[in-house]
Design an enzyme around this catalytic site. Structure first.
Site, PDB file in Angstrom:
ATOM      1  N   LYS A  42       0.882  -1.003   0.229  1.00  0.00           N
ATOM      2  CA  LYS A  42      -0.070  -0.065   0.240  1.00  0.00           C
ATOM      3  C   LYS A  42       0.758   1.311   0.081  1.00  0.00           C
ATOM      4  O   LYS A  42       0.346   2.323  -0.251  1.00  0.00           O
ATOM      5  CB  LYS A  42      -0.941  -0.187   1.071  1.00  0.00           C
ATOM      6  CG  LYS A  42      -1.915  -1.335   1.222  1.00  0.00           C
ATOM      7  CD  LYS A  42      -2.689  -1.024   2.766  1.00  0.00           C
ATOM      8  CE  LYS A  42      -2.127  -1.933   3.497  1.00  0.00           C
ATOM      9  NZ  LYS A  42      -2.439  -2.854   4.532  1.00  0.00           N
ATOM     10  N   GLY A  43       1.995   1.125   0.359  1.00  0.00           N
ATOM     11  CA  GLY A  43       3.018   2.273   0.425  1.00  0.00           C
ATOM     12  C   GLY A  43       3.349   3.058  -0.747  1.00  0.00           C
ATOM     13  O   GLY A  43       3.356   4.333  -0.755  1.00  0.00           O
ATOM     14  N   GLU A  98       7.075   2.159  -6.828  1.00  0.00           N
ATOM     15  CA  GLU A  98       7.431   1.872  -5.416  1.00  0.00           C
ATOM     16  C   GLU A  98       7.707   2.998  -4.474  1.00  0.00           C
ATOM     17  O   GLU A  98       8.461   3.823  -4.897  1.00  0.00           O
ATOM     18  CB  GLU A  98       8.516   0.792  -5.514  1.00  0.00           C
ATOM     19  CG  GLU A  98       9.199   0.087  -3.933  1.00  0.00           C
ATOM     20  CD  GLU A  98       7.959  -0.828  -3.394  1.00  0.00           C
ATOM     21  OE1 GLU A  98       6.797  -0.442  -3.059  1.00  0.00           O
ATOM     22  OE2 GLU A  98       8.423  -1.917  -2.999  1.00  0.00           O
ATOM     23  N   ASP A  99       7.408   2.849  -3.246  1.00  0.00           N
ATOM     24  CA  ASP A  99       7.767   3.831  -2.069  1.00  0.00           C
ATOM     25  C   ASP A  99       9.357   3.802  -1.721  1.00  0.00           C
ATOM     26  O   ASP A  99       9.906   4.787  -1.617  1.00  0.00           O
ATOM     27  CB  ASP A  99       6.903   3.679  -0.778  1.00  0.00           C
ATOM     28  CG  ASP A  99       6.860   2.252  -0.264  1.00  0.00           C
ATOM     29  OD1 ASP A  99       7.572   1.346  -0.749  1.00  0.00           O
ATOM     30  OD2 ASP A  99       6.447   2.241   0.685  1.00  0.00           O
ATOM     31  N   ASP A 102      14.799  -1.191  -0.373  1.00  0.00           N
ATOM     32  CA  ASP A 102      15.787  -1.557   0.832  1.00  0.00           C
ATOM     33  C   ASP A 102      16.562  -2.660   0.629  1.00  0.00           C
ATOM     34  O   ASP A 102      17.741  -2.227  -0.124  1.00  0.00           O
ATOM     35  CB  ASP A 102      14.557  -1.852   1.991  1.00  0.00           C
ATOM     36  CG  ASP A 102      15.407  -2.032   3.409  1.00  0.00           C
ATOM     37  OD1 ASP A 102      16.421  -1.299   3.610  1.00  0.00           O
ATOM     38  OD2 ASP A 102      15.190  -2.727   4.090  1.00  0.00           O
ATOM     39  N   PHE A 151      15.061   4.129   9.538  1.00  0.00           N
ATOM     40  CA  PHE A 151      13.560   3.803   9.335  1.00  0.00           C
ATOM     41  C   PHE A 151      12.850   5.038   9.267  1.00  0.00           C
ATOM     42  O   PHE A 151      12.799   5.782  10.106  1.00  0.00           O
ATOM     43  CB  PHE A 151      13.089   2.707  10.439  1.00  0.00           C
ATOM     44  CG  PHE A 151      11.881   2.098   9.891  1.00  0.00           C
ATOM     45  CD1 PHE A 151      12.140   0.985   9.100  1.00  0.00           C
ATOM     46  CD2 PHE A 151      10.489   2.630  10.194  1.00  0.00           C
ATOM     47  CE1 PHE A 151      10.804   0.385   8.503  1.00  0.00           C
ATOM     48  CE2 PHE A 151       9.522   1.839   9.742  1.00  0.00           C
ATOM     49  CZ  PHE A 151       9.727   0.756   8.808  1.00  0.00           C
ATOM     50  N   ASP A 158       4.895   2.960   6.156  1.00  0.00           N
ATOM     51  CA  ASP A 158       4.251   2.800   7.421  1.00  0.00           C
ATOM     52  C   ASP A 158       5.265   2.142   8.309  1.00  0.00           C
ATOM     53  O   ASP A 158       6.411   1.502   7.911  1.00  0.00           O
ATOM     54  CB  ASP A 158       3.008   1.610   7.352  1.00  0.00           C
ATOM     55  CG  ASP A 158       3.412   0.365   6.813  1.00  0.00           C
ATOM     56  OD1 ASP A 158       4.410   0.228   5.838  1.00  0.00           O
ATOM     57  OD2 ASP A 158       3.253  -0.600   7.706  1.00  0.00           O
ATOM     58  N   ARG A 164       0.891   6.284   7.725  1.00  0.00           N
ATOM     59  CA  ARG A 164       0.903   6.221   6.019  1.00  0.00           C
ATOM     60  C   ARG A 164       0.524   7.714   5.570  1.00  0.00           C
ATOM     61  O   ARG A 164       0.707   8.073   4.645  1.00  0.00           O
ATOM     62  CB  ARG A 164      -0.118   5.336   5.672  1.00  0.00           C
ATOM     63  CG  ARG A 164       0.735   3.831   5.441  1.00  0.00           C
ATOM     64  CD  ARG A 164       0.027   2.748   4.798  1.00  0.00           C
ATOM     65  NE  ARG A 164       0.216   1.555   5.019  1.00  0.00           N
ATOM     66  CZ  ARG A 164       1.025   0.694   4.592  1.00  0.00           C
ATOM     67  NH1 ARG A 164       2.023   1.117   3.740  1.00  0.00           N
ATOM     68  NH2 ARG A 164       1.066  -0.554   4.764  1.00  0.00           N
TER      69      ARG A 164
END
Ligand code: IMP
Ligand code: MG
Length: 178
Positions: A42-43, A98-99, A102, A151, A158, A164
């Protein structure tokens, strides 16, 4: 500022300005092609909608939910499809939205999957990139910002499904996830 946020990394204005630049580049690169943008839920939702509003050409939207994270800040290394695409990507130019990238495990899986479904091309646009954390080499065509290994939450990102809807991207206070 939200009480759980240590500091703001990118405010809304900075995010939207960078997104407009990415959209301009994407519009130039894909003019005349059959572009499908696939949002990773959902990001990626906030990024996808703001990005697509600035892309000046016809574009199809689709959504996929894949997860390698539980209620944790460390990737489990296993990717699961939670929701698959509605449309076929065969012979289409696909841009995965994509958000954050990583380890690269999630997107590596998604890109391989889309190629196996005979997309004409598969490229990545990510708002954030944590380069230092990469475990799988990925070719990222468009990137909003390179960020250090802390982070972050907000603007779609989130921690345990929270934060979010913050309109900015900020560092989460360490005591909340360590
Ligand atoms: P990767 O498979 O390790 O590249 O993980 C990518 C996914 O991990 C992203 O789509 C996010 O959902 C999540 N993620 C990684 N780093 C962060 C972060 O700093 N904040 C929030 N989510 C993150
Ligand atoms: Mg997440």
């Amino acid at each position: 500022m939200h009480k759980d946020i240590e500091a703001i990394l990118f405010d809304e204005e900075t995010i939207l300005k960078r997104i407009a630049e990415l959209a301009k580049q994407i519009t130039e690169d894909y003019k005349g092609e059959n572009l499908t943008c696939i949002c990773i839920l959902k990001g990626g939702v906030f990024f996808m909608t703001d990005l697509l509003k600035k892309i000046d050409m016809p574009v199809m939207m689709d959504f996929m939910d894949v997860s390698s994270y539980g209620a944790s800040t460390i990737s489990s290394g296993q990717v699961r499809i939670i929701k698959d695409l509605e449309h076929s990507v065969k012979d289409r130019d696909v841009l995965v939205v994509e958000d954050i990238i990583d380890t690269g495990i999630t997107l590596n899986y998604v890109v391989d999957l889309l190629k196996s479904r005979e997309a004409k091309s598969v490229e990545i646009v990510t708002l954030l990139n944590k380069k230092d954390r990469r475990e799988i080499e990925l070719d990222i065509k468009y990137c909003g910002f390179d960020i250090p290994d802390y982070f972050v939450v907000g603007y779609g990102l989130d921690f345990d499904e929270k934060y979010r809807n913050l309109p900015y991207i900020g560092y989460l206070k360490e005591e909340l996830y360590k």
